[in-house]
Motif scaffolding. Structure first.
Motif, PDB file in Angstrom:
ATOM      1  N   THR A  68      96.834  -3.349  63.841  1.00 28.57           N
ATOM      2  CA  THR A  68      95.771  -3.914  63.007  1.00 28.57           C
ATOM      3  C   THR A  68      96.422  -4.297  61.700  1.00 28.57           C
ATOM      4  O   THR A  68      97.141  -3.502  61.086  1.00 28.57           O
ATOM      5  CB  THR A  68      94.630  -2.906  62.760  1.00 28.57           C
ATOM      6  N   ALA A  69      96.209  -5.528  61.283  1.00 28.52           N
ATOM      7  CA  ALA A  69      96.842  -6.034  60.067  1.00 28.52           C
ATOM      8  C   ALA A  69      95.871  -6.941  59.329  1.00 28.52           C
ATOM      9  O   ALA A  69      94.906  -7.446  59.907  1.00 28.52           O
ATOM     10  CB  ALA A  69      98.108  -6.801  60.414  1.00 28.52           C
ATOM     11  N   PHE A  70      96.154  -7.145  58.071  1.00 28.72           N
ATOM     12  CA  PHE A  70      95.384  -8.076  57.259  1.00 28.72           C
ATOM     13  C   PHE A  70      96.318  -9.168  56.766  1.00 28.72           C
ATOM     14  O   PHE A  70      97.482  -8.906  56.456  1.00 28.72           O
ATOM     15  CB  PHE A  70      94.732  -7.357  56.073  1.00 28.72           C
ATOM     16  N   ALA A  71      95.803 -10.371  56.718  1.00 28.29           N
ATOM     17  CA  ALA A  71      96.574 -11.504  56.203  1.00 28.29           C
ATOM     18  C   ALA A  71      95.766 -12.147  55.083  1.00 28.29           C
ATOM     19  O   ALA A  71      94.591 -12.465  55.269  1.00 28.29           O
ATOM     20  CB  ALA A  71      96.853 -12.508  57.311  1.00 28.29           C
ATOM     21  N   MET A  72      96.386 -12.296  53.929  1.00 28.79           N
ATOM     22  CA  MET A  72      95.776 -12.970  52.786  1.00 28.79           C
ATOM     23  C   MET A  72      96.330 -14.387  52.753  1.00 28.79           C
ATOM     24  O   MET A  72      97.548 -14.575  52.713  1.00 28.79           O
ATOM     25  CB  MET A  72      96.079 -12.238  51.480  1.00 28.79           C
ATOM     26  N   ALA A  88      87.214 -23.486  60.668  1.00 28.35           N
ATOM     27  CA  ALA A  88      87.120 -23.891  62.074  1.00 28.35           C
ATOM     28  C   ALA A  88      88.362 -23.448  62.842  1.00 28.35           C
ATOM     29  O   ALA A  88      88.273 -22.997  63.990  1.00 28.35           O
ATOM     30  CB  ALA A  88      86.929 -25.401  62.174  1.00 28.35           C
ATOM     31  N   ARG A  89      89.521 -23.565  62.218  1.00 32.28           N
ATOM     32  CA  ARG A  89      90.774 -23.163  62.870  1.00 32.28           C
ATOM     33  C   ARG A  89      90.788 -21.660  63.123  1.00 32.28           C
ATOM     34  O   ARG A  89      91.228 -21.203  64.175  1.00 32.28           O
ATOM     35  CB  ARG A  89      91.971 -23.589  62.000  1.00 32.28           C
ATOM     36  N   VAL A  90      90.296 -20.896  62.164  1.00 27.24           N
ATOM     37  CA  VAL A  90      90.264 -19.440  62.299  1.00 27.24           C
ATOM     38  C   VAL A  90      89.446 -19.026  63.522  1.00 27.24           C
ATOM     39  O   VAL A  90      89.807 -18.096  64.238  1.00 27.24           O
ATOM     40  CB  VAL A  90      89.703 -18.792  61.014  1.00 27.24           C
ATOM     41  N   ARG A  91      88.359 -19.730  63.775  1.00 34.57           N
ATOM     42  CA  ARG A  91      87.496 -19.389  64.919  1.00 34.57           C
ATOM     43  C   ARG A  91      88.236 -19.522  66.252  1.00 34.57           C
ATOM     44  O   ARG A  91      87.853 -18.888  67.235  1.00 34.57           O
ATOM     45  CB  ARG A  91      86.242 -20.256  64.907  1.00 34.57           C
ATOM     46  N   ASP A  92      89.280 -20.331  66.292  1.00 35.35           N
ATOM     47  CA  ASP A  92      90.049 -20.525  67.525  1.00 35.35           C
ATOM     48  C   ASP A  92      91.088 -19.429  67.768  1.00 35.35           C
ATOM     49  O   ASP A  92      91.610 -19.314  68.874  1.00 35.35           O
ATOM     50  CB  ASP A  92      90.762 -21.881  67.502  1.00 35.35           C
ATOM     51  N   TRP A  93      91.426 -18.662  66.758  1.00 33.90           N
ATOM     52  CA  TRP A  93      92.439 -17.616  66.896  1.00 33.90           C
ATOM     53  C   TRP A  93      91.774 -16.314  67.335  1.00 33.90           C
ATOM     54  O   TRP A  93      91.115 -15.649  66.536  1.00 33.90           O
ATOM     55  CB  TRP A  93      93.180 -17.400  65.585  1.00 33.90           C
ATOM     56  N   VAL A  96      92.265 -13.009  65.324  1.00 29.92           N
ATOM     57  CA  VAL A  96      91.500 -12.795  64.092  1.00 29.92           C
ATOM     58  C   VAL A  96      90.127 -12.264  64.469  1.00 29.92           C
ATOM     59  O   VAL A  96      89.358 -12.910  65.157  1.00 29.92           O
ATOM     60  CB  VAL A  96      91.364 -14.099  63.270  1.00 29.92           C
ATOM     61  N   ARG A  97      89.816 -11.067  64.001  1.00 33.80           N
ATOM     62  CA  ARG A  97      88.547 -10.428  64.326  1.00 33.80           C
ATOM     63  C   ARG A  97      87.517 -10.597  63.215  1.00 33.80           C
ATOM     64  O   ARG A  97      86.324 -10.591  63.469  1.00 33.80           O
ATOM     65  CB  ARG A  97      88.749  -8.941  64.624  1.00 33.80           C
ATOM     66  N   GLU A  98      87.968 -10.711  61.990  1.00 35.86           N
ATOM     67  CA  GLU A  98      87.082 -10.941  60.858  1.00 35.86           C
ATOM     68  C   GLU A  98      87.780 -11.869  59.886  1.00 35.86           C
ATOM     69  O   GLU A  98      89.003 -11.831  59.765  1.00 35.86           O
ATOM     70  CB  GLU A  98      86.735  -9.626  60.129  1.00 35.86           C
ATOM     71  N   CYS A  99      86.995 -12.684  59.195  1.00 40.51           N
ATOM     72  CA  CYS A  99      87.548 -13.593  58.197  1.00 40.51           C
ATOM     73  C   CYS A  99      86.555 -13.711  57.063  1.00 40.51           C
ATOM     74  O   CYS A  99      85.356 -13.918  57.296  1.00 40.51           O
ATOM     75  CB  CYS A  99      87.812 -14.965  58.820  1.00 40.51           C
ATOM     76  N   TYR A 100      87.043 -13.580  55.855  1.00 40.19           N
ATOM     77  CA  TYR A 100      86.205 -13.710  54.667  1.00 40.19           C
ATOM     78  C   TYR A 100      86.848 -14.697  53.700  1.00 40.19           C
ATOM     79  O   TYR A 100      88.057 -14.650  53.477  1.00 40.19           O
ATOM     80  CB  TYR A 100      86.051 -12.359  53.949  1.00 40.19           C
ATOM     81  N   MET A 101      86.044 -15.581  53.128  1.00 40.28           N
ATOM     82  CA  MET A 101      86.508 -16.436  52.041  1.00 40.28           C
ATOM     83  C   MET A 101      86.389 -15.601  50.768  1.00 40.28           C
ATOM     84  O   MET A 101      85.399 -14.895  50.571  1.00 40.28           O
ATOM     85  CB  MET A 101      85.640 -17.696  51.926  1.00 40.28           C
ATOM     86  N   LEU A 102      87.404 -15.688  49.923  1.00 42.97           N
ATOM     87  CA  LEU A 102      87.475 -14.846  48.732  1.00 42.97           C
ATOM     88  C   LEU A 102      87.497 -15.671  47.452  1.00 42.97           C
ATOM     89  O   LEU A 102      87.833 -16.853  47.470  1.00 42.97           O
ATOM     90  CB  LEU A 102      88.764 -14.010  48.767  1.00 42.97           C
ATOM     91  N   SER A 103      87.203 -14.999  46.364  1.00 43.43           N
ATOM     92  CA  SER A 103      87.508 -15.546  45.047  1.00 43.43           C
ATOM     93  C   SER A 103      88.639 -14.678  44.504  1.00 43.43           C
ATOM     94  O   SER A 103      88.704 -13.490  44.793  1.00 43.43           O
ATOM     95  CB  SER A 103      86.290 -15.495  44.120  1.00 43.43           C
ATOM     96  N   GLY A 104      89.538 -15.262  43.769  1.00 42.71           N
ATOM     97  CA  GLY A 104      90.663 -14.492  43.252  1.00 42.71           C
ATOM     98  C   GLY A 104      91.984 -15.068  43.705  1.00 42.71           C
ATOM     99  O   GLY A 104      92.116 -16.276  43.901  1.00 42.71           O
TER     100      GLY A 104
END
Length: 154
Positions: A68-72, A88-93, A96-104
């Motif tokens: 289990t890993a996280f990618a920023m 849209a690309r993330v949905r194809d991988w 990737v089990r979760e994806c969040y758009m961030l500020s920062g």
């Protein structure tokens, strides 16, 4: 707009989060109402989008997914079209089990689950080469301390 829920609705949600396979009869008993109105309330919560669905929680490790890993992710462009294209690309991988758009500092954070470190590394290579990706920072998890995929209902 925040949903207008009464105490019975909250009780139904709390019980369903604890056990999504509970029978309607048992759910009604715990909520303090009879079965037909309980079922109507549950359906209303589903139709309102408050209950999004039902699923089994599966132990990744028991199925051989040991990493289990996280990618920023930092993108070259944050134009809406580019953000949408990356999403849209993330949905194809499938890794990737979760994806969040961030500020920062990063634009996105991805939670990834892979069977091996080698398969995760192959994904990182693909991710790094993806259109509009300017930077990728990864971190491997050592141990899960808390995994509570529920909304805290008091």
């Amino acid at each position: 707009m925040k949903a207008r829920l009464d105490a019975i609705d909250w009780k139904i949600l709390k019980e369903l989060q604890a056990d999504g396979r509970i029978t309607n009869v048992e759910l009604a008993r715990r909520a303090g109402i009879s079965a037909p109105p309980c079922l109507r309330r549950m359906r209303a919560l589903e139709e309102a989008g408050i209950i999004e669905g039902y699923r089994a929680l599966v132990d990744e490790g028991a199925l051989g997914y040991d990493v289990t890993a996280f990618a920023m992710i930092g993108l070259s462009s944050q134009a809406e079209a580019d953000l949408t294209a990356f999403g849209a690309r993330v949905r194809d991988w499938s890794i990737v089990r979760e994806c969040y758009m961030l500020s920062g500092e990063a634009d996105f954070i991805l939670k990834c689950v892979a069977p091996t470190l080698k398969s995760f590394q192959a994904f990182v290579e693909e991710l790094t080469a993806a259109a509009n990706v300017a930077s990728v920072r990864t971190t491997l998890t050592i141990r899960r301390i808390k995994d509570e995929p529920l909304v805290p209902i008091e």
